[in-house]
Design a protein around this motif. Structure first.
Motif, PDB file in Angstrom:
ATOM      1  N   ASP A  63      -3.176  -3.722  14.909  1.00  0.00           N
ATOM      2  CA  ASP A  63      -3.417  -5.141  14.693  1.00  0.00           C
ATOM      3  C   ASP A  63      -4.273  -5.275  13.442  1.00  0.00           C
ATOM      4  N   ALA A  64      -3.630  -5.304  12.296  1.00  0.00           N
ATOM      5  CA  ALA A  64      -4.345  -5.373  11.025  1.00  0.00           C
ATOM      6  C   ALA A  64      -3.469  -6.061  10.004  1.00  0.00           C
ATOM      7  N   ASP A  65      -4.113  -6.584   8.959  1.00  0.00           N
ATOM      8  CA  ASP A  65      -3.387  -7.289   7.910  1.00  0.00           C
ATOM      9  C   ASP A  65      -3.924  -6.852   6.560  1.00  0.00           C
ATOM     10  N   GLY A  66      -3.023  -6.537   5.651  1.00  0.00           N
ATOM     11  CA  GLY A  66      -3.439  -6.101   4.321  1.00  0.00           C
ATOM     12  C   GLY A  66      -3.436  -4.588   4.209  1.00  0.00           C
ATOM     13  N   LEU A  67      -3.224  -4.100   3.007  1.00  0.00           N
ATOM     14  CA  LEU A  67      -3.071  -2.667   2.776  1.00  0.00           C
ATOM     15  C   LEU A  67      -4.270  -1.870   3.263  1.00  0.00           C
ATOM     16  N   ILE A  68      -5.466  -2.268   2.868  1.00  0.00           N
ATOM     17  CA  ILE A  68      -6.668  -1.503   3.207  1.00  0.00           C
ATOM     18  C   ILE A  68      -6.890  -1.496   4.707  1.00  0.00           C
ATOM     19  N   GLU A  69      -6.796  -2.677   5.323  1.00  0.00           N
ATOM     20  CA  GLU A  69      -7.029  -2.758   6.763  1.00  0.00           C
ATOM     21  C   GLU A  69      -5.964  -1.993   7.550  1.00  0.00           C
ATOM     22  N   GLU A  70      -4.710  -2.088   7.107  1.00  0.00           N
ATOM     23  CA  GLU A  70      -3.641  -1.365   7.808  1.00  0.00           C
ATOM     24  C   GLU A  70      -3.817   0.142   7.657  1.00  0.00           C
ATOM     25  N   ALA A  71      -4.252   0.586   6.487  1.00  0.00           N
ATOM     26  CA  ALA A  71      -4.489   2.017   6.277  1.00  0.00           C
ATOM     27  C   ALA A  71      -5.615   2.501   7.182  1.00  0.00           C
TER      28      ALA A  71
END
Length: 579
Positions: free
Chosen positions: A171-179
């Motif tokens: 449950d994340a949004d955006g490249l950094i958060e998803e990584a």
């Protein structure tokens, strides 16, 4: 009456290229179109489902979209070989547009409605733009910014699909958060070993087959083999998620709606998607048309893409674009006309009506592998390296677009890419290349003294080249550069402007030239032009610049101007080192 009827028929055929194909269809094409269409459908089904999930939508909508967009383009699209459908480069843009409009992951039906509304908006924008002959807007994305944008998109898609490939979700949004979420999931033991094995084997298999056996439908092979593995070894019991049985039947006609408060976000998304779809279509159409000896009809292509999107939007579909890989598959298998797309659409429709159970064992990790393989094909590291070696400024633009997509998101990234492309054009106009020219031994003509520092010069004369239209943005630069030449050459008699690259002179530049000529005349220096284009000369005369600039100081060629200068001064060519 016959003439008018013939003219009307011609206009109708131009507006409906599919009609022209039907009229001129050759029986020998039929077998090839049918075979190419059936092969194409085998690729469209798994890719359509995978790209639908990439857009945050149910997998079935990818098949609905594929059917209607193929039919819409077959009627209105001018190219006989282009294949439209769900696209990996549009999926994140669709998700980025509709996700903020949904609450806490939202309702799937609501997400489909918003995506369909987005497709209709894209279709209307593209159709209107095509009818208004706005095909040139595809040029708003320069090649370096396209490379950077697609590299950033590839990285974003890759990271976003890693959890699915590994058998868990985040449950994340955006490249950094998803990584971060993916790394955390791996560290916490969330990876499903069986699912990860299926995903990795599928990905490696797709990449190897595409490289070693490009004519083999790698995606279809991966989907079929992984589905057989799930069925034979009951891998669903080991936690491997599958698509399940698809809803049966043809998609119903539905008029999508959106609340007024949602319209601004949808419009922004539609503009970005339209621009990317158009740029992608034009580049793909140009490359395939060149190979087939055909001409690209840019404005009609916009109408064709618009019709495809509108058709998809009214049948629970989402925005589409051209696919280079699917077009290549159609061409390799002998496609001769738009009938190939119609056959593919009919094949998908038959699957939905007669065999919706066919996809029930397709594992989600394999769909993740399909998307990652597509993302890797978007990235172009070789072109990025070329930019680094060839032109550092354009490499910087490419990296800025890459970082915009990767760090700020897909929609801000496309806006940054467009803005950078436009700013780069303005930069070239504002500070164009400028140089002095001289004579080089054994090379005819006059040449750049920066490249040939030993070029011979005429005392009292500077041949000045300004490589841009002379407009408000660069008038000050031109003025300052000429004044600097006077300061650097105390014996200067003529400033001879090699005006062939000057394709325009606006009113701001005309006022500058008048003041500059007065300033030069006070110092005994003449402003002279050679090779000024006739339309530009006409503007100069309309601005009444010949009141100050001597009408005799306009020469048709550089040689004529230099001969006149030498005749009046007796100057001879000298090396820069001579006194």
């Amino acid at each position: 009456m016959t003439a008018r009827g013939g003219a009307g028929s011609g206009r109708l055929a131009a507006s409906l290229p599919g009609l022209a194909v039907v009229r001129g269809y050759q029986r020998a094409w039929l077998a090839k179109d049918v075979v190419a269409g059936l092969v194409l459908s085998a690729l469209l089904v798994p890719q359509g489902m995978a790209y639908a999930e990439l857009a945050g939508l149910p997998a079935i909508t990818g098949l609905y979209t594929s059917i209607l967009c193929l039919v819409g383009y077959a009627v209105f699209g001018p190219s006989r070989v282009l294949v439209l459908g769900p696209d990996s480069s549009l999926g994140p843009m669709i998700a980025a547009t509709i996700a903020p409009l949904l609450l806490a992951d939202g309702d799937p039906a609501r997400a489909v409605a918003l995506a369909s509304m987005l497709a209709v908006m894209v279709g209307v924008l593209m159709t209107v733009a095509g009818l208004a002959k706005f095909g040139f807007v595809a040029d708003l994305l320069s090649k370096p910014t396209q490379i950077g944008y697609l590299n950033g998109l590839a990285l974003t898609i890759l990271v976003g699909q890693l959890p699915k490939l590994s058998g868990f979700s985040v449950d994340a949004d955006g490249l950094i958060e998803e990584a971060k979420a993916f790394v955390s999931g791996v560290a916490n033991g969330d990876v499903n070993g069986t699912a990860a094995a299926i995903g990795l084997v599928s990905l490696v298999g797709i990449l190897l087959l595409q490289r070693l056996l490009p004519r083999v439908p790698a995606v279809l092979v991966a989907v079929v083999l992984s589905s057989l593995a799930v069925k034979l070894w009951d891998l669903g019991a080991n936690g491997v998620n599958t698509i399940g049985v698809l809803p049966s039947g043809f998609p119903p006609f539905t008029i999508p709606t959106a609340a007024w408060g949602e319209v601004p976000m949808l419009v922004v998304g539609a503009l970005g998607i339209s621009l990317v779809a158009l740029a992608d279509t034009m580049s793909t159409a140009s490359s395939f048309a060149a190979r087939r000896g055909e001409r690209v009809h840019g404005n009609q292509e916009m109408v064709g893409i618009g019709a495809a999107n509108i058709a998809a939007g009214f049948f629970q579909g989402f925005p589409v674009s051209t696919s280079g890989s699917r077009t290549a598959v159609a061409e390799q298998n002998g496609s001769k006309s738009q009938l190939t797309g119609v056959v593919g659409a009919v094949a998908i429709a038959l699957i939905l009506v007669l065999a919706p159970w066919l996809m029930q064992y397709v594992p989600q990790p394999t769909l993740g592998a399909v998307v990652i393989a597509a993302a890797l094909s978007l990235a172009d590291l070789a072109a990025t390296r070329r930019l680094w070696h060839q032109r550092r400024m354009e490499f910087g633009l490419s990296m800025a677009a890459f970082l915009g997509v990767a760090l700020l998101g897909v929609l801000p990234g496309i806006l940054i890419a467009v803005a950078l492309s436009i700013l780069n054009v303005f930069r070239r106009l504002w500070w164009p290349y400028q140089t002095s020219l001289g004579r080089v031994a054994e090379i005819p003509g006059l040449h750049d003294t920066t490249q040939y520092p030993d070029a011979k010069l005429l005392p009292g004369l500077v041949v000045f080249r300004f490589d841009a239209p002379l407009i408000f943005a660069n008038a000050r630069i031109f003025n300052e550069q000429v004044r600097a030449l006077v300061a650097d050459h105390p014996d200067l008699r003529w400033v001879l402007v090699a005006a062939e690259p000057i394709t325009d002179v606006d009113t701001t530049a005309a006022d500058m030239l008048e003041l500059l000529d007065d300033w030069l005349n006070e110092r005994g220096v003449s402003l002279v032009f050679a090779e000024l284009k006739d339309p530009v000369r006409a503007k100069v005369e309309a601005y009444e610049l010949t009141r100050t600039i001597n009408p005799d100081h306009f020469f048709p060629t550089l040689d004529a101007a230099i001969d006149a200068f030498r005749a009046s001064t007796g100057a001879t060519w000298q090396s820069p080192t001579e006194p």
